[in-house]
Enzyme design. Structure first.
Site, PDB file in Angstrom:
ATOM      1  N   GLY A 264      16.351 -33.947  12.421  1.00 37.90           N
ATOM      2  CA  GLY A 264      16.063 -35.361  12.769  1.00 37.90           C
ATOM      3  C   GLY A 264      14.925 -35.390  13.842  1.00 37.90           C
ATOM      4  N   LEU A 265      14.314 -36.505  13.860  1.00 45.61           N
ATOM      5  CA  LEU A 265      13.266 -36.929  14.717  1.00 45.61           C
ATOM      6  C   LEU A 265      13.666 -36.659  16.249  1.00 45.61           C
ATOM      7  CD1 LEU A 265      12.267 -40.311  13.007  1.00 45.61           C
ATOM      8  CD2 LEU A 265      10.911 -38.072  13.056  1.00 45.61           C
ATOM      9  N   SER A 266      12.789 -36.397  16.802  1.00 48.45           N
ATOM     10  CA  SER A 266      12.727 -36.540  18.364  1.00 48.45           C
ATOM     11  C   SER A 266      13.667 -37.794  18.863  1.00 48.45           C
ATOM     12  CB  SER A 266      11.691 -36.654  19.078  1.00 48.45           C
ATOM     13  OG  SER A 266      11.900 -36.302  20.632  1.00 48.45           O
TER      14      SER A 266
ATOM     15  N   CYS B 265      16.463 -38.787  18.003  1.00 50.31           N
ATOM     16  CA  CYS B 265      17.385 -39.295  17.092  1.00 50.31           C
ATOM     17  C   CYS B 265      18.897 -39.257  17.416  1.00 50.31           C
ATOM     18  CB  CYS B 265      17.056 -38.762  15.617  1.00 50.31           C
ATOM     19  SG  CYS B 265      17.564 -37.123  15.455  1.00 50.31           S
ATOM     20  N   GLY B 266      19.300 -38.374  18.293  1.00 54.43           N
ATOM     21  CA  GLY B 266      20.602 -38.228  18.745  1.00 54.43           C
ATOM     22  C   GLY B 266      21.220 -36.969  18.469  1.00 54.43           C
TER      23      GLY B 266
ATOM     24  N   SER C 226      21.062 -34.016  19.821  1.00 55.41           N
ATOM     25  CA  SER C 226      21.690 -32.945  20.814  1.00 55.41           C
ATOM     26  C   SER C 226      22.700 -33.636  21.360  1.00 55.41           C
ATOM     27  CB  SER C 226      20.465 -32.968  21.981  1.00 55.41           C
ATOM     28  OG  SER C 226      20.970 -31.770  22.682  1.00 55.41           O
TER      29      SER C 226
ATOM     30  N   SER D   8      13.602 -29.226  13.656  1.00 55.40           N
ATOM     31  CA  SER D   8      13.236 -28.675  12.422  1.00 55.40           C
ATOM     32  C   SER D   8      12.727 -29.261  11.355  1.00 55.40           C
ATOM     33  CB  SER D   8      14.738 -27.752  11.942  1.00 55.40           C
ATOM     34  OG  SER D   8      15.812 -28.701  12.122  1.00 55.40           O
TER      35      SER D   8
END
Lengths: 222, 222
Positions: free
Chosen positions: A36-38, A40-41, A43, A128
């Site tokens: 998912g996008l930077s 986005c949650g 981590s 990714s």
């Protein structure tokens, strides 16, 4: 003394199997691949899943930028710091070009597979962005071992969070090739799990992942 | 909804620590790094150590040519087979030049460190002929986490075994850069363990490694 070749063959035949490792662990090995996008949650949810699995006695491990970008997939600058030559650092150090991202994901996929073979729940938390790179990891694993978790948070929400100020920099043109701004994000076509990152708190989303792992028999019931 | 940055910081602070993983496992994580000539017995002893640790309920895993050279450290040819471009394969694929060997060991060291942080006994079985490359892995780990096992088998014994016919090929000039023949092997200066591979069977040598792990508190008594 026995012939070395015979001894080697003998012991390779009796190497510990994945099933034996999984029996010792009390659960299955698999790869839980967040994408998912930077911001986005990914981590946050990945670490929460790890935390909850650990609390249930499941052997898991998170691969994320913190432990990958300083070691396995270090930048040229870090390789030079660690006394590798300039030429070496240029060839093997990774940046953020399309080719470098491809190799970044390839190495992470290979390591996640090793953790899976060791009987652990390997959790990865990387943007990714390219479908082909993720699909290559999927193909490298047995069916069912690759669990793709698409953290589907609208870019407006990610950009409003922007904890590291990266979207701001990208919009200002100070960061090139930023996913979602001037580099594509290719969402999964058939992810095993979709998490609505803009609608629910991480706690709820992490429980969705655990429910999937339990329903598919990767981990035992509570 | 909470601010994403705060949530992330919060959960990173509460990420599962190495100590918590080790507590769940019932033993310490560490890297057991075998080094020695081709056919010295590394892989046989490493797999035997893994087998014995597993039988004692210790979570271990072997990194060796079998699971590394087809995945993480694949050759250019394998990368092409997996649908990476020629240019990509040339840059990131590994052969056996000094630079490629350096990167081979660097990546293996980084992965072994991850397994160690996950609380496992990571066992590596590679020739790893260059001292600087091994020492770099040692430096990347905390004191005591890197256990260098020198399998000190005389080259005459290795060459007499020659299970894959590699020494024969190297002597005939069909293999270039073969360790011990036309490429140097640099023995460790202060290895934690020295195993006399020409004098004792693998069974006895593997027990020496387990005795060391027990004496240093990495694994509990039987």
């Amino acid at each position: 003394m026995k012939d070395a070749g015979q001894v080697q063959v003998h012991w390779h035949e009796h190497a510990v199997s994945r099933e034996e490792r999984e029996r010792l662990n009390g659960h299955r090995g698999c790869v839980v691949w967040f994408t998912g996008l930077s911001a986005c949650g990914k981590s946050t949810i990945a670490n929460l899943v790890d935390h909850k699995l650990h609390a249930r006695g499941v052997h898991s491990f998170v691969l994320d930028g913190d432990n990958i970008r300083h070691g396995l997939n270090a930048s040229p600058a870090i390789l030079r710091q660690n006394h590798h030559s300039d030429e070496f650092a240029r060839r093997f150090g990774l940046g953020f070009s399309a080719e470098d991202r491809e190799e970044n994901i390839r190495r992470i996929g290979a390591v996640a597979k090793l953790f899976c073979e060791a009987g652990l729940v390997a959790i990865t938390a990387f943007i990714s962005p390219y479908r082909a790179d993720r699909d290559r990891v999927r193909q490298s694993l047995a069916p069912g071992d690759f669990i793709e978790v698409f953290v589907d948070t609208p870019i407006e929400v990610c950009e409003a969070r922007d904890p590291k100020g990266l979207y701001k920099k990208a919009r200002a043109g100070q960061l090139k090739g930023f996913t979602g701004i001037d580099d594509p994000y290719e969402p999964p076509l058939r992810p095993e799990i979709v998490l609505r990152g803009g609608d629910h708190p991480p706690e709820v989303l992490a429980e969705q992942v655990l429910a999937y792992l339990q329903a598919t028999g990767k981990i035992p019931p509570k």
